[in-house]
Design a protein around this motif. Structure first.
Motif, PDB file in Angstrom:
ATOM      1  N   VAL A   1      51.998  42.484  57.281  1.00 57.58           N
ATOM      2  CA  VAL A   1      52.253  42.522  55.836  1.00 57.58           C
ATOM      3  C   VAL A   1      51.915  43.915  55.298  1.00 57.58           C
ATOM      4  N   ASP A   2      52.880  44.515  54.597  1.00 60.18           N
ATOM      5  CA  ASP A   2      52.605  45.805  53.976  1.00 60.18           C
ATOM      6  C   ASP A   2      52.700  45.760  52.450  1.00 60.18           C
ATOM      7  N   THR A   3      53.123  44.594  51.913  1.00 59.51           N
ATOM      8  CA  THR A   3      53.302  44.449  50.478  1.00 59.51           C
ATOM      9  C   THR A   3      52.773  43.078  50.028  1.00 59.51           C
ATOM     10  N   PHE A   4      52.020  43.083  48.944  1.00 56.50           N
ATOM     11  CA  PHE A   4      51.442  41.849  48.405  1.00 56.50           C
ATOM     12  C   PHE A   4      51.941  41.651  46.976  1.00 56.50           C
ATOM     13  N   PHE A   5      52.601  40.536  46.733  1.00 57.35           N
ATOM     14  CA  PHE A   5      53.088  40.202  45.398  1.00 57.35           C
ATOM     15  C   PHE A   5      52.163  39.141  44.795  1.00 57.35           C
ATOM     16  N   GLU A   6      51.505  39.498  43.703  1.00 59.15           N
ATOM     17  CA  GLU A   6      50.582  38.574  43.035  1.00 59.15           C
ATOM     18  C   GLU A   6      51.352  37.789  41.982  1.00 59.15           C
ATOM     19  N   ILE A   7      51.477  36.482  42.193  1.00 67.57           N
ATOM     20  CA  ILE A   7      52.261  35.618  41.311  1.00 67.57           C
ATOM     21  C   ILE A   7      51.308  34.811  40.442  1.00 67.57           C
ATOM     22  N   GLY A   8      51.265  35.133  39.148  1.00 73.42           N
ATOM     23  CA  GLY A   8      50.389  34.406  38.243  1.00 73.42           C
ATOM     24  C   GLY A   8      49.732  35.329  37.249  1.00 73.42           C
ATOM     25  N   PRO A   9      48.864  34.777  36.395  1.00 75.03           N
ATOM     26  CA  PRO A   9      48.242  35.590  35.341  1.00 75.03           C
ATOM     27  C   PRO A   9      47.260  36.614  35.907  1.00 75.03           C
ATOM     28  N   GLY A  10      47.201  37.767  35.252  1.00 82.67           N
ATOM     29  CA  GLY A  10      46.214  38.773  35.626  1.00 82.67           C
ATOM     30  C   GLY A  10      46.640  39.648  36.784  1.00 82.67           C
TER      31      GLY A  10
ATOM     32  N   VAL B   1      43.835  40.674  39.121  1.00 85.82           N
ATOM     33  CA  VAL B   1      42.575  40.792  39.858  1.00 85.82           C
ATOM     34  C   VAL B   1      42.814  40.951  41.352  1.00 85.82           C
ATOM     35  N   LEU B   2      43.695  40.113  41.902  1.00 81.84           N
ATOM     36  CA  LEU B   2      43.893  40.141  43.349  1.00 81.84           C
ATOM     37  C   LEU B   2      44.536  41.445  43.813  1.00 81.84           C
ATOM     38  N   SER B   3      45.449  41.967  43.032  1.00 82.23           N
ATOM     39  CA  SER B   3      46.084  43.232  43.408  1.00 82.23           C
ATOM     40  C   SER B   3      45.050  44.343  43.508  1.00 82.23           C
ATOM     41  N   GLY B   4      44.111  44.355  42.562  1.00 76.63           N
ATOM     42  CA  GLY B   4      43.039  45.338  42.619  1.00 76.63           C
ATOM     43  C   GLY B   4      42.167  45.174  43.845  1.00 76.63           C
ATOM     44  N   LEU B   5      41.850  43.922  44.182  1.00 76.67           N
ATOM     45  CA  LEU B   5      41.022  43.676  45.360  1.00 76.67           C
ATOM     46  C   LEU B   5      41.755  44.052  46.644  1.00 76.67           C
ATOM     47  N   VAL B   6      43.043  43.721  46.710  1.00 80.78           N
ATOM     48  CA  VAL B   6      43.820  44.028  47.919  1.00 80.78           C
ATOM     49  C   VAL B   6      43.774  45.517  48.218  1.00 80.78           C
ATOM     50  N   LYS B   7      43.917  46.339  47.199  1.00 80.33           N
ATOM     51  CA  LYS B   7      43.907  47.794  47.401  1.00 80.33           C
ATOM     52  C   LYS B   7      42.553  48.282  47.909  1.00 80.33           C
ATOM     53  N   LYS B   8      41.480  47.581  47.517  1.00 81.85           N
ATOM     54  CA  LYS B   8      40.156  47.948  48.005  1.00 81.85           C
ATOM     55  C   LYS B   8      39.921  47.438  49.426  1.00 81.85           C
ATOM     56  N   CYS B   9      40.591  46.344  49.761  1.00 86.46           N
ATOM     57  CA  CYS B   9      40.424  45.764  51.101  1.00 86.46           C
ATOM     58  C   CYS B   9      41.188  46.548  52.164  1.00 86.46           C
ATOM     59  N   ARG B  10      42.358  47.061  51.793  1.00 94.30           N
ATOM     60  CA  ARG B  10      43.223  47.679  52.805  1.00 94.30           C
ATOM     61  C   ARG B  10      43.960  48.876  52.208  1.00 94.30           C
ATOM     62  N   LYS B  11      43.642  50.044  52.679  1.00 92.99           N
ATOM     63  CA  LYS B  11      44.306  51.248  52.205  1.00 92.99           C
ATOM     64  C   LYS B  11      45.753  51.279  52.698  1.00 92.99           C
ATOM     65  N   GLY B  12      46.630  51.785  51.857  1.00 88.05           N
ATOM     66  CA  GLY B  12      48.008  52.013  52.275  1.00 88.05           C
ATOM     67  C   GLY B  12      48.980  50.884  52.006  1.00 88.05           C
ATOM     68  N   VAL B  13      48.485  49.697  51.614  1.00 86.36           N
ATOM     69  CA  VAL B  13      49.408  48.610  51.314  1.00 86.36           C
ATOM     70  C   VAL B  13      49.895  48.730  49.877  1.00 86.36           C
ATOM     71  N   THR B  14      51.015  48.074  49.595  1.00 84.93           N
ATOM     72  CA  THR B  14      51.600  48.072  48.255  1.00 84.93           C
ATOM     73  C   THR B  14      51.318  46.743  47.578  1.00 84.93           C
ATOM     74  N   THR B  15      51.042  46.784  46.288  1.00 87.16           N
ATOM     75  CA  THR B  15      50.847  45.549  45.524  1.00 87.16           C
ATOM     76  C   THR B  15      51.731  45.580  44.287  1.00 87.16           C
ATOM     77  N   GLN B  16      52.097  44.389  43.819  1.00 89.92           N
ATOM     78  CA  GLN B  16      52.847  44.284  42.574  1.00 89.92           C
ATOM     79  C   GLN B  16      52.488  42.967  41.907  1.00 89.92           C
ATOM     80  N   THR B  17      52.176  43.024  40.618  1.00 92.21           N
ATOM     81  CA  THR B  17      51.828  41.814  39.879  1.00 92.21           C
ATOM     82  C   THR B  17      53.078  41.199  39.261  1.00 92.21           C
ATOM     83  N   CYS B  18      52.990  39.908  38.988  1.00 93.07           N
ATOM     84  CA  CYS B  18      54.103  39.202  38.353  1.00 93.07           C
ATOM     85  C   CYS B  18      53.513  38.138  37.441  1.00 93.07           C
ATOM     86  N   GLY B  19      53.053  38.573  36.267  1.00 92.51           N
ATOM     87  CA  GLY B  19      52.437  37.650  35.322  1.00 92.51           C
ATOM     88  C   GLY B  19      53.074  37.672  33.951  1.00 92.51           C
ATOM     89  N   SER B  20      54.100  38.513  33.766  1.00 89.25           N
ATOM     90  CA  SER B  20      54.812  38.607  32.494  1.00 89.25           C
ATOM     91  C   SER B  20      56.299  38.709  32.781  1.00 89.25           C
TER      92      SER B  20
END
Length: 315
Positions: free
Chosen positions: A270-279, A281-300
């Motif tokens: 997995v190189d990309t994490f899509f956070e589905i839901g409000p806020g 928080v998880l996207s921020g944590l993912v970036k701290k857990c693993r350098k170099g991965v991509t995150t994107q939120t989907c709450g709006s």
């Protein structure tokens, strides 16, 4: 690009969340209506209008976040016409139940009823004021565990969430939580923060809740997941109904291994994490857990449109 869908847990809630989806999309309205009907009261009214203290009650918070996250995912499927094909699904604590609904293990109706029960049982398990949780920031996770063993040798307080390399949440009996906070500062923690929660989640005080939940599992209809679920308690994928039920039982009173879960998914491609839901928080944590991965939120709705376009490009 291989991606994972991740779902937030308690703490991401706010009054009004999901209202833009409800107003914009029929499929979202249908999810909120189904949740209301399954529970026998207007959860959607609490979600949209509060008051905040009502939404903060664990028995309402948990089905509220699950419902909003599920509504957004349904919009991806029915409004954007996308059938997500993640390598894994995962959720933080409560979010693991959302992942089960998202992957077809449980229906929305069974999911909201189960987490409503879970929230109520957690609230009732420990008298108000007798349990607490705190975030320990900037201290090695192994050192946090050692401090817990020293300040609470009987297991009265222990790590509850290994969220990232520099963030561990502890949980347990209030005086022992405070004692661990003091010891953690002496050991070099940058900061300790008492959390605004109503019960000591993921502590041994939640064991009776796990027993009651396991009884409730028998009344539900379970299916194999459409994508492997990375378990909080195991930090590895679970695929069979038996494994999933055992993982949910363990998760209730054992630590959430989020840091290890993120790294396991990344190690498996997995190189990309899509956070589905409000806020976010998880996207921020993912970036701290693993350098170099991509995150994107989907709450709006704007974030939904951006994610829809990205997923269409991947098909």
């Amino acid at each position: 690009m291989a991606y994972s869908l991740i779902f937030p847990g308690q703490g991401s809630q706010e009054a009004g969340m999901g209202k833009d989806f409800f107003d914009a999309f029929p499929s979202a309205r249908d999810v909120f209506l189904r949740a209301d009907q399954a529970l026998g009261f207007s959860l959607s009214s609490i979600i949209f209008n509060g008051p905040e203290e009502e939404l903060m009650r664990t028995a309402f918070t948990q089905p509220a976040i699950l419902t909003v996250s599920t509504a957004i995912l349904e919009c991806l499927k029915k409004e954007a016409g996308i059938i997500p094909a993640p390598l894994f699904m995962a959720g933080h604590s409560l979010g693991e139940y959302t992942a089960l609904v998202a992957s077809g293990v449980l229906s929305l109706e069974d999911g909201v009823r189960l987490v409503h029960l879970r929230g109520r049982l957690m609230q009732e398990a420990v008298p108000e004021g007798e349990g607490a949780m705190a975030a320990i920031l900037g201290l090695d996770p192994d050192l946090v565990s050692a401090v817990c063993s020293e300040a609470a040798p009987g297991g009265e307080c222990r790590p509850a969430n290994f969220n990232s390399p520099g963030q561990v949440v502890i949980s347990g009996s209030t005086p022992f939580v405070r004692a661990v906070m003091e010891k953690a500062k002496e050991a070099g923690a940058k900061k300790t923060v008492l959390l605004n929660v109503s019960a000591p989640f993921h502590s041994r005080q939640m064991r009776p809740v796990a027993d009651s939940l396991r009884e409730a599992f028998g009344s539900l209809e379970w299916h194999e997941p459409s994508a492997p679920i990375v378990s909080n308690a195991l930090a590895r994928p679970v695929r069979s109904v038996h494994e999933i039920q055992q993982a949910l039982f363990d998760q209730t009173f054992m630590p959430v291994l989020w840091n290890d879960s993120v790294n396991r998914m990344a190690d498996d491609g997995v190189d990309t994490f899509f956070e589905i839901g409000p806020g976010s928080v998880l996207s921020g944590l993912v970036k701290k857990c693993r350098k170099g991965v991509t995150t994107q939120t989907c709450g709006s709705v704007p974030e939904f449109e951006a994610l829809s376009n990205k997923l269409k490009e991947m098909v």
